[in-house]
Design a protein around this motif. Structure first.
Motif, mmCIF file in Angstrom:
data_model
loop_
_atom_site.group_PDB
_atom_site.id
_atom_site.type_symbol
_atom_site.label_atom_id
_atom_site.label_comp_id
_atom_site.label_asym_id
_atom_site.label_seq_id
_atom_site.Cartn_x
_atom_site.Cartn_y
_atom_site.Cartn_z
ATOM 1 N N VAL A 108 36.656 2.026 -12.852
ATOM 2 C CA VAL A 108 37.095 0.893 -12.031
ATOM 3 C C VAL A 108 37.509 1.359 -10.634
ATOM 4 C CG1 VAL A 108 37.804 -0.554 -13.955
ATOM 5 C CG2 VAL A 108 39.435 1.076 -12.985
ATOM 6 N N SER A 109 37.043 2.538 -10.215
ATOM 7 C CA SER A 109 37.415 3.052 -8.899
ATOM 8 C C SER A 109 36.899 2.158 -7.785
ATOM 9 C CB SER A 109 36.868 4.477 -8.721
ATOM 10 O OG SER A 109 35.448 4.483 -8.808
ATOM 11 N N CYS A 110 35.831 1.382 -8.058
ATOM 12 C CA CYS A 110 35.260 0.509 -7.026
ATOM 13 C C CYS A 110 36.257 -0.531 -6.542
ATOM 14 C CB CYS A 110 34.012 -0.195 -7.573
ATOM 15 S SG CYS A 110 34.378 -1.402 -8.867
ATOM 16 N N HIS A 111 37.237 -0.869 -7.365
ATOM 17 C CA HIS A 111 38.213 -1.884 -6.982
ATOM 18 C C HIS A 111 39.184 -1.386 -5.914
ATOM 19 C CE1 HIS A 111 37.577 -3.575 -11.301
ATOM 20 N NE2 HIS A 111 36.666 -4.011 -10.468
ATOM 21 N N TYR A 112 39.124 -0.098 -5.629
ATOM 22 C CA TYR A 112 40.091 0.489 -4.704
ATOM 23 C C TYR A 112 39.421 1.152 -3.502
ATOM 24 C CZ TYR A 112 42.783 -0.132 -8.967
ATOM 25 O OH TYR A 112 43.361 -0.676 -10.097
ATOM 26 N N THR A 113 38.100 0.980 -3.353
ATOM 27 C CA THR A 113 37.374 1.602 -2.253
ATOM 28 C C THR A 113 36.802 0.532 -1.332
ATOM 29 O OG1 THR A 113 35.311 1.659 -3.534
ATOM 30 C CG2 THR A 113 36.755 3.587 -3.672
ATOM 31 N N ALA A 114 36.335 0.976 -0.154
ATOM 32 C CA ALA A 114 35.776 0.047 0.826
ATOM 33 C C ALA A 114 34.511 0.628 1.451
ATOM 34 C CB ALA A 114 36.803 -0.272 1.898
ATOM 35 N N VAL A 115 33.693 1.308 0.657
ATOM 36 C CA VAL A 115 32.449 1.876 1.157
ATOM 37 C C VAL A 115 31.432 0.755 1.377
ATOM 38 C CG1 VAL A 115 30.584 3.491 0.685
ATOM 39 C CG2 VAL A 115 32.913 4.016 -0.072
ATOM 40 N N GLU A 116 30.834 0.725 2.565
ATOM 41 C CA GLU A 116 29.835 -0.297 2.930
ATOM 42 C C GLU A 116 30.344 -1.714 2.642
ATOM 43 O OE1 GLU A 116 25.387 0.979 2.705
ATOM 44 O OE2 GLU A 116 26.294 1.392 0.762
ATOM 45 N N ASP A 117 31.561 -1.962 3.014
ATOM 46 C CA ASP A 117 32.159 -3.259 2.742
ATOM 47 C C ASP A 117 31.824 -4.224 3.878
ATOM 48 O OD1 ASP A 117 33.572 -5.191 1.482
ATOM 49 O OD2 ASP A 117 35.496 -4.180 1.522
ATOM 50 N N SER A 118 30.903 -5.145 3.619
ATOM 51 C CA SER A 118 30.435 -6.044 4.675
ATOM 52 C C SER A 118 31.052 -7.435 4.598
ATOM 53 C CB SER A 118 28.904 -6.181 4.606
ATOM 54 O OG SER A 118 28.282 -4.935 4.819
ATOM 55 N N VAL B 195 33.414 -17.235 -4.020
ATOM 56 C CA VAL B 195 33.086 -16.099 -4.882
ATOM 57 C C VAL B 195 33.789 -14.873 -4.319
ATOM 58 C CG1 VAL B 195 31.248 -14.746 -5.938
ATOM 59 C CG2 VAL B 195 30.827 -17.148 -5.315
ATOM 60 N N LEU B 196 34.697 -14.311 -5.097
ATOM 61 C CA LEU B 196 35.495 -13.176 -4.652
ATOM 62 C C LEU B 196 35.032 -11.901 -5.360
ATOM 63 C CD1 LEU B 196 39.010 -14.879 -4.655
ATOM 64 C CD2 LEU B 196 37.496 -14.493 -2.705
ATOM 65 N N PHE B 197 34.661 -10.902 -4.582
ATOM 66 C CA PHE B 197 34.238 -9.604 -5.106
ATOM 67 C C PHE B 197 35.410 -8.639 -5.053
ATOM 68 C CE2 PHE B 197 30.261 -11.532 -4.018
ATOM 69 C CZ PHE B 197 29.313 -10.989 -4.892
ATOM 70 N N SER B 198 35.637 -7.941 -6.157
ATOM 71 C CA SER B 198 36.701 -6.934 -6.158
ATOM 72 C C SER B 198 36.172 -5.553 -5.812
ATOM 73 C CB SER B 198 37.400 -6.894 -7.523
ATOM 74 O OG SER B 198 36.470 -6.625 -8.549
ATOM 75 N N SER B 199 34.866 -5.450 -5.538
ATOM 76 C CA SER B 199 34.275 -4.190 -5.098
ATOM 77 C C SER B 199 33.533 -4.414 -3.784
ATOM 78 C CB SER B 199 33.305 -3.649 -6.149
ATOM 79 O OG SER B 199 32.217 -4.544 -6.330
ATOM 80 N N SER B 200 33.123 -3.339 -3.149
ATOM 81 C CA SER B 200 32.424 -3.436 -1.876
ATOM 82 C C SER B 200 31.066 -4.099 -2.043
ATOM 83 C CB SER B 200 32.243 -2.045 -1.265
ATOM 84 O OG SER B 200 33.483 -1.452 -0.983
ATOM 85 N N VAL B 201 30.657 -4.838 -1.031
ATOM 86 C CA VAL B 201 29.341 -5.470 -0.988
ATOM 87 C C VAL B 201 28.677 -5.055 0.317
ATOM 88 C CG1 VAL B 201 28.070 -7.646 -0.926
ATOM 89 C CG2 VAL B 201 30.096 -7.431 -2.366
ATOM 90 N N SER B 202 27.490 -4.482 0.231
ATOM 91 C CA SER B 202 26.789 -4.048 1.427
ATOM 92 C C SER B 202 25.932 -5.173 1.990
ATOM 93 C CB SER B 202 25.902 -2.831 1.123
ATOM 94 O OG SER B 202 24.800 -3.219 0.323
ATOM 95 N N ALA B 203 25.533 -5.031 3.216
ATOM 96 C CA ALA B 203 24.673 -6.035 3.849
ATOM 97 C C ALA B 203 23.328 -6.120 3.135
ATOM 98 C CB ALA B 203 24.471 -5.697 5.322
ATOM 99 N N TYR C 69 31.777 -16.436 0.343
ATOM 100 C CA TYR C 69 32.062 -15.136 -0.256
ATOM 101 C C TYR C 69 33.156 -14.407 0.513
ATOM 102 C CZ TYR C 69 27.379 -16.140 -1.989
ATOM 103 O OH TYR C 69 26.290 -16.746 -2.546
ATOM 104 N N ALA C 70 33.905 -13.579 -0.211
ATOM 105 C CA ALA C 70 34.904 -12.719 0.419
ATOM 106 C C ALA C 70 35.212 -11.563 -0.522
ATOM 107 C CB ALA C 70 36.177 -13.494 0.764
ATOM 108 N N ARG C 71 35.874 -10.564 0.009
ATOM 109 C CA ARG C 71 36.269 -9.379 -0.756
ATOM 110 C C ARG C 71 37.775 -9.402 -0.973
ATOM 111 N NH1 ARG C 71 36.029 -3.489 -0.967
ATOM 112 N NH2 ARG C 71 37.440 -3.082 -2.695
ATOM 113 N N VAL C 72 38.211 -9.031 -2.156
ATOM 114 C CA VAL C 72 39.631 -8.814 -2.392
ATOM 115 C C VAL C 72 39.851 -7.338 -2.702
ATOM 116 C CG1 VAL C 72 40.143 -11.151 -3.185
ATOM 117 C CG2 VAL C 72 39.425 -9.444 -4.848
ATOM 118 N N LYS C 73 40.846 -6.751 -2.066
ATOM 119 C CA LYS C 73 41.259 -5.391 -2.389
ATOM 120 C C LYS C 73 42.430 -5.519 -3.344
ATOM 121 C CE LYS C 73 39.498 -3.167 1.752
ATOM 122 N NZ LYS C 73 39.800 -2.365 2.969
#
Length: 371
Positions: free
Chosen positions: A45-55, A121-129, A147-151
């Motif tokens: 579940v490390s993706c929930h705490y990273t922001a790689v390629e977070d668009s 729609v809320l993503f708890s992981s990064s989403v790339s373009a 859409y949006a991202r939640v950390k």
């Protein structure tokens, strides 16, 4: 004598080789099963705490989410928040950074059934373009889907659920992605009035008439957590607070359903003054409406295969010659955890549902829906 001794020695050597081969096969089988179990339980579940390629923009408030066109830069982002709109929330917690066809179908069906609502729609992981250009995201071009991202650590701060995240209880959970979803759904409804839906719920008809605050039983023994509505009135806010505090006080990482349906069932037992979910109603539950399983769970979880077989689908679906469905289901929870390995066959209930209620995604991914 020497010949017999040599034969005996050869036999012993052969037995050792057989035993060694069996041991190697056993170890390989254990390794394969462990790998498959790790994949099934989604341990990482490390993706929930990273922001790689977070668009995607961060979900700060209800004006933060963007449409797919804004995500790709084709339209200007409107930062105004329409407080008169109603909201449906989905959470994507799998760490894939995109939507599967079945998830996209659930979102499309909700958006089409509620054109005057905003579906977030809320993503708890990064989403790339790239996801917006090549994945399931780009197919959802409906203007009321955003859409949006939640950390995760930031999102839960200031809520009763923050300690579950900050103390690492989700990381040590036996079901980290599922329990992350549980934390997020109750956090969102604690912070924002609206409706929460699981990403394996196909919406057949509008829920406008059901009231602002309601839950749905999955059986006579449990209230489910795949369809929940808490509005901004006294009833909705009081229940939203109660479920958040219940999860904080009773969180368990070793039981799958303890923190989702278990939380809402325990809260209602106290609020409604009964341990019997089948007896719960708006009067007993101080204004919170409690609907029966026929509304969203017409098929129980242990019969999830029926959604994907080609028998017995028509009694549940609306007939084109009738103004109302033959059964009162407005939503269909297809029990993704128990049905994701089933393929949809032509003529199956799931095939009919997707063709009718998410036509864009159905057309884009024909093999996924039994076309």
């Amino acid at each position: 004598m020497n010949s017999r001794y040599l034969k005996l020695l050869s036999l012993k050597k052969f037995k050792k080789q057989v035993c060694l081969a069996v041991l190697v096969c056993l170890l390989l089988s254990i390794a394969i099963l462990h790998t498959r179990w790790s994949l099934f339980t989604d341990e990482n579940v490390s993706c929930h705490y990273t922001a790689v390629e977070d668009s995607l923009p961060l979900f700060v408030d209800l004006s933060s989410p963007v449409t797919i066109f804004q995500f790709l830069g084709y339209e200007k982002v409107d930062q105004r928040e329409d407080r008169d709109r109603r909201y449906i929330f989905f959470h994507e917690t799998s760490c894939r950074g995109d939507l599967t066809p079945r998830q996209a179908c659930a979102i499309e069906s909700a958006a089409r059934a509620h054109p005057n609502w905003t579906v977030i729609v809320l993503f708890s992981s990064s989403v790339s373009a790239r996801a917006g250009r090549a994945g399931g995201l780009r197919r959802l071009i409906l203007p009321n889907v955003k859409y949006a991202r939640v950390k995760l650590p930031d999102y839960v701060m200031g809520t009763p659920l923050q300690d579950i995240v900050l103390q690492g209880k989700l990381n040590s959970s036996s079901y980290p992605h599922s329990h992350t979803s549980d934390v997020l759904r109750y956090t969102t409804l604690y912070k924002h009035p609206g409706v929460y839906l699981d990403l394996d719920v196909v919406v057949a008809r509008s829920i406008d008439e059901l009231g602002g605050s309601f839950v749905v039983r999955e059986s006579d023994h449990a209230v489910a957590a795949a369809v929940i509505a808490f509005d901004d009135g006294e009833v909705g806010r009081s229940v939203a607070r109660a479920v958040a505090w219940e999860m904080k006080e009773t969180f368990r990482g070793d039981e799958f359903g303890h923190n989702g349906p278990g939380v809402i069932t325990r809260v209602l037992a106290r609020r409604c003054g009964t341990d019997d979910p089948s007896a719960m109603n708006a009067f007993m539950c101080q204004g919170l409406k409690v609907y029966g399983p026929e509304l969203a769970y017409p098929i129980p979880w242990h019969e999830a295969y029926k959604y994907f077989s080609d028998a017995g689908s028509q009694p549940v679906l609306a007939d084109s010659s009738h103004s109302q469905p033959l059964l009162p289901a407005r939503l269909f929870h297809v029990w993704g955890r128990f049905s994701s390995h089933y393929s949809a066959h032509a003529g199956s209930l799931y095939h009919h549902l997707t063709r009718k209620y998410c036509p864009t995604i159905y057309a884009a991914f024909p093999q996924e829906f039994g076309r």
